[in-house]
Design a protein around this motif. Structure first.
Motif, PDB file in Angstrom:
ATOM      1  N   TYR A  39       0.823  -1.177  -0.050  1.00 63.33           N
ATOM      2  CA  TYR A  39       0.061  -0.096   0.018  1.00 63.33           C
ATOM      3  C   TYR A  39       0.904   1.315  -0.027  1.00 63.33           C
ATOM      4  CZ  TYR A  39      -3.394   3.401   1.720  1.00 63.33           C
ATOM      5  OH  TYR A  39      -4.125   4.502   2.087  1.00 63.33           O
ATOM      6  N   LYS A  40       1.865   1.238   0.754  1.00 65.07           N
ATOM      7  CA  LYS A  40       2.669   2.554   0.856  1.00 65.07           C
ATOM      8  C   LYS A  40       3.418   2.790  -0.312  1.00 65.07           C
ATOM      9  CE  LYS A  40       5.882   4.837   4.139  1.00 65.07           C
ATOM     10  NZ  LYS A  40       6.666   5.243   3.067  1.00 65.07           N
ATOM     11  N   LYS A  41       4.040   1.497  -1.019  1.00 66.86           N
ATOM     12  CA  LYS A  41       4.526   1.672  -2.200  1.00 66.86           C
ATOM     13  C   LYS A  41       3.687   2.368  -3.208  1.00 66.86           C
ATOM     14  CE  LYS A  41       8.222  -1.787  -1.150  1.00 66.86           C
ATOM     15  NZ  LYS A  41       8.850  -3.090  -1.343  1.00 66.86           N
ATOM     16  N   THR A  42       2.483   1.686  -3.352  1.00 63.31           N
ATOM     17  CA  THR A  42       1.676   2.494  -4.347  1.00 63.31           C
ATOM     18  C   THR A  42       1.257   3.925  -4.029  1.00 63.31           C
ATOM     19  OG1 THR A  42       0.484   0.220  -4.421  1.00 63.31           O
ATOM     20  CG2 THR A  42      -0.676   2.034  -5.296  1.00 63.31           C
ATOM     21  N   CYS A  43       1.217   4.340  -2.843  1.00 63.46           N
ATOM     22  CA  CYS A  43       1.211   5.701  -2.522  1.00 63.46           C
ATOM     23  C   CYS A  43       2.267   6.670  -3.072  1.00 63.46           C
ATOM     24  CB  CYS A  43       1.023   5.907  -1.003  1.00 63.46           C
ATOM     25  SG  CYS A  43      -0.741   5.179  -0.471  1.00 63.46           S
ATOM     26  N   ILE A 228      -7.124  10.209  10.544  1.00 56.10           N
ATOM     27  CA  ILE A 228      -7.088   9.136  11.071  1.00 56.10           C
ATOM     28  C   ILE A 228      -6.016   8.308  10.461  1.00 56.10           C
ATOM     29  CG2 ILE A 228      -9.484   9.100  12.016  1.00 56.10           C
ATOM     30  CD1 ILE A 228     -10.225   7.344   9.498  1.00 56.10           C
ATOM     31  N   TRP A 229      -5.613   8.905   9.411  1.00 60.13           N
ATOM     32  CA  TRP A 229      -4.422   8.192   8.520  1.00 60.13           C
ATOM     33  C   TRP A 229      -3.178   8.558   8.848  1.00 60.13           C
ATOM     34  CZ3 TRP A 229      -5.568   4.325   5.207  1.00 60.13           C
ATOM     35  CH2 TRP A 229      -7.042   4.537   4.661  1.00 60.13           C
ATOM     36  N   GLU A 230      -2.756   9.199   9.901  1.00 56.40           N
ATOM     37  CA  GLU A 230      -1.462   9.996  10.084  1.00 56.40           C
ATOM     38  C   GLU A 230      -0.509   8.704  10.329  1.00 56.40           C
ATOM     39  OE1 GLU A 230       0.781  13.351  12.694  1.00 56.40           O
ATOM     40  OE2 GLU A 230      -1.245  12.862  13.061  1.00 56.40           O
ATOM     41  N   ASN A 231      -0.830   7.851  11.404  1.00 55.38           N
ATOM     42  CA  ASN A 231      -0.001   7.117  11.842  1.00 55.38           C
ATOM     43  C   ASN A 231      -0.126   5.622  11.315  1.00 55.38           C
ATOM     44  OD1 ASN A 231       1.374   9.011  13.554  1.00 55.38           O
ATOM     45  ND2 ASN A 231      -0.323   8.951  14.998  1.00 55.38           N
ATOM     46  N   TYR A 232      -0.843   5.296  10.282  1.00 59.99           N
ATOM     47  CA  TYR A 232      -1.015   3.926   9.915  1.00 59.99           C
ATOM     48  C   TYR A 232       0.122   3.436   9.401  1.00 59.99           C
ATOM     49  CZ  TYR A 232       0.327   4.062   4.780  1.00 59.99           C
ATOM     50  OH  TYR A 232       1.048   4.169   3.774  1.00 59.99           O
ATOM     51  N   TYR A 233       1.262   3.725   8.711  1.00 60.56           N
ATOM     52  CA  TYR A 233       2.360   2.998   8.615  1.00 60.56           C
ATOM     53  C   TYR A 233       3.163   2.956   9.792  1.00 60.56           C
ATOM     54  CZ  TYR A 233       6.542   1.422   6.111  1.00 60.56           C
ATOM     55  OH  TYR A 233       7.593   0.741   5.878  1.00 60.56           O
ATOM     56  N   GLN A 234       3.364   3.729  10.611  1.00 56.51           N
ATOM     57  CA  GLN A 234       4.123   3.529  11.915  1.00 56.51           C
ATOM     58  C   GLN A 234       3.453   2.405  12.825  1.00 56.51           C
ATOM     59  OE1 GLN A 234       4.638   7.170  14.229  1.00 56.51           O
ATOM     60  NE2 GLN A 234       4.431   5.852  16.286  1.00 56.51           N
ATOM     61  N   ASP A 235       2.129   2.474  12.799  1.00 56.00           N
ATOM     62  CA  ASP A 235       1.520   1.547  13.502  1.00 56.00           C
ATOM     63  C   ASP A 235       1.030  -0.001  13.010  1.00 56.00           C
ATOM     64  OD1 ASP A 235       1.265   3.324  15.679  1.00 56.00           O
ATOM     65  OD2 ASP A 235      -0.622   4.020  15.229  1.00 56.00           O
TER      66      ASP A 235
END
Length: 399
Positions: A39-43, A228-235
């Motif tokens: 997901y992060k790489k797509t973003c 609500i999206w701010e820490n999705y990757y960290q968490d």
């Protein structure tokens, strides 16, 4: 239903490799960290295409979700918001602002033209007390394109945050989020990106993130809260279960654009749009716009004796082809040709132009030229290698 020919300003045609990507076996996006990385790489790939180092998210919901979410997350009761209005969707932001307690102030201009920067600056010199402003990049009902490279920096000069609806323009028109100082840029999967409908793309600047955090009251609702999206990757935790198959298809569609090259994709859209518009004018029809032509949508006036609604009904009944008129007061006067994404291919467009031509003639339109022949003439003219970019930028439409 599968045999219909669909040529509208989104959703657009979807390439087979995108459809196949959606059909691949999936994992559980709630608990599998490999999907978080995917997901992060797509973003990040999307961020590269639209020119930003800002956080980019993919939301589960059609592009309107992003428009409402931006307003929901920024707006508090009594906030003054500048709604830049030169199209139906531009004015539509007024509803979202009001819905969340803000006071929408309209800067309205002629719907047949792009925003006049000098007029906007004069307006701001007299009143610039706005928390944020909303701007539509390409207003789909008429195809008018606004110059974000001038509008957004001007608003930033007055410390006004910018919310940009680029749903109908993203990857069909140049978009340089960081260079143009766009705080929230919004896109949709189903337009020029040519993935199935159902996903919103949003990039959020540090200034916008700070505005979220400095709210005095909580955001109304959850699904439309961009915070609500701010820490999705960290968490390693998504706010809700992600539509993994849709995102896999979107990732493939983004790869298609990267493989073509974003500049090549933008130039492809411009060539086809320019040839299409000149062909319609030579054919004997009038363009709705006076200036501000987008490369993703052409709006053509249909004579009252025929009617745009009658034209698309005829194309549907006789040629099994789905075309689009416009919205609201323009629904029976404008035909929209959505040459965006996978629709911006000569092989598809010539068939559509032939259907429009035959439908117009059969409904009583007198013409002495073929719409397809005219398109081919102009397209060949603008496709001369090396000089083409300079040439079609000098074209003046005969309106």
């Amino acid at each position: 239903m599968n045999n219909k020919i669909v040529y509208t300003p989104g959703p657009t045609n979807v390439r087979e490799n995108v459809r196949l990507a959606r059909g691949m076996k999936t994992t559980n996006p709630d608990v599998d960290n490999d999907f978080v990385e995917f997901y992060k790489k797509t973003c990040e790939k999307i961020g590269d295409i639209i020119g930003t180092q800002n956080d980019v998210y993919i939301l589960s919901g059609e592009g309107i979700l992003g428009l409402e979410a931006a307003c929901a997350t920024l707006t508090e009761s009594g906030d003054r918001v500048l709604v830049i209005d030169n199209g139906i969707f531009g004015r539509g932001f007024e509803d979202f602002v009001s819905m969340y307690g803000g006071e929408a102030i309209l800067f309205s201009e002629d719907y047949t033209k792009d925003i006049d920067i000098e007029s906007l600056e004069t307006f701001l010199e007299n009143d610039s007390d706005f928390k944020y402003a909303t701007i539509v990049h390409c207003d789909t009902p008429t195809g008018v394109l606004n110059d974000l490279s001038k509008i957004c920096p001007l608003l930033k000069k007055y410390n006004i945050l910018t919310v940009v609806d680029s749903v109908a323009a993203m990857v069909g028109e140049k978009l340089e989020v960081d260079k143009w100082q766009v705080d929230i840029a919004l896109g949709g999967s189903q337009k020029a990106i040519s993935a199935p409908a159902g996903l919103t793309i949003v990039s959020i600047s540090e200034d916008a993130q700070l505005a979220f955090k400095n709210r005095k009251t909580k955001v109304t609702g959850f699904y439309c809260n961009l915070g609500i999206w701010e820490n999705y990757y960290q968490d390693k935790w998504f706010p809700y279960t992600m539509p993994i198959s849709d995102i896999m298809g979107l990732n493939r569609a983004i790869d298609n654009i990267i493989e073509e090259g974003i500049e090549n994709a933008i130039n492809r859209h411009k060539r086809i749009a320019t040839a299409t518009r000149n062909a319609f004018v030579d054919y004997g029809l009038e363009l709705f716009l006076e200036n501000g032509y987008s490369s993703t949508v052409t709006a053509v006036k249909i004579p009252e004796s025929i009617g745009a609604l009658n034209l698309i009904k005829y194309a549907y009944d006789v040629y099994n082809t789905v075309l689009s008129t416009s919205l609201g007061e323009y629904s029976n006067s404008i035909l929209r040709v959505g040459h965006m994404g996978e629709n911006a291919r000569v092989k598809d467009l010539v068939g559509i132009l032939n259907t429009i031509d035959m439908s117009m003639v059969n409904l009583g339109f007198n013409r002495d030229k073929s719409l397809v022949d005219l398109f081919n003439k102009y397209y060949s003219l603008y496709c001369k290698e090396d000089v083409e970019n300079e040439h079609y930028n000098r074209i003046q439409f005969q309106v």
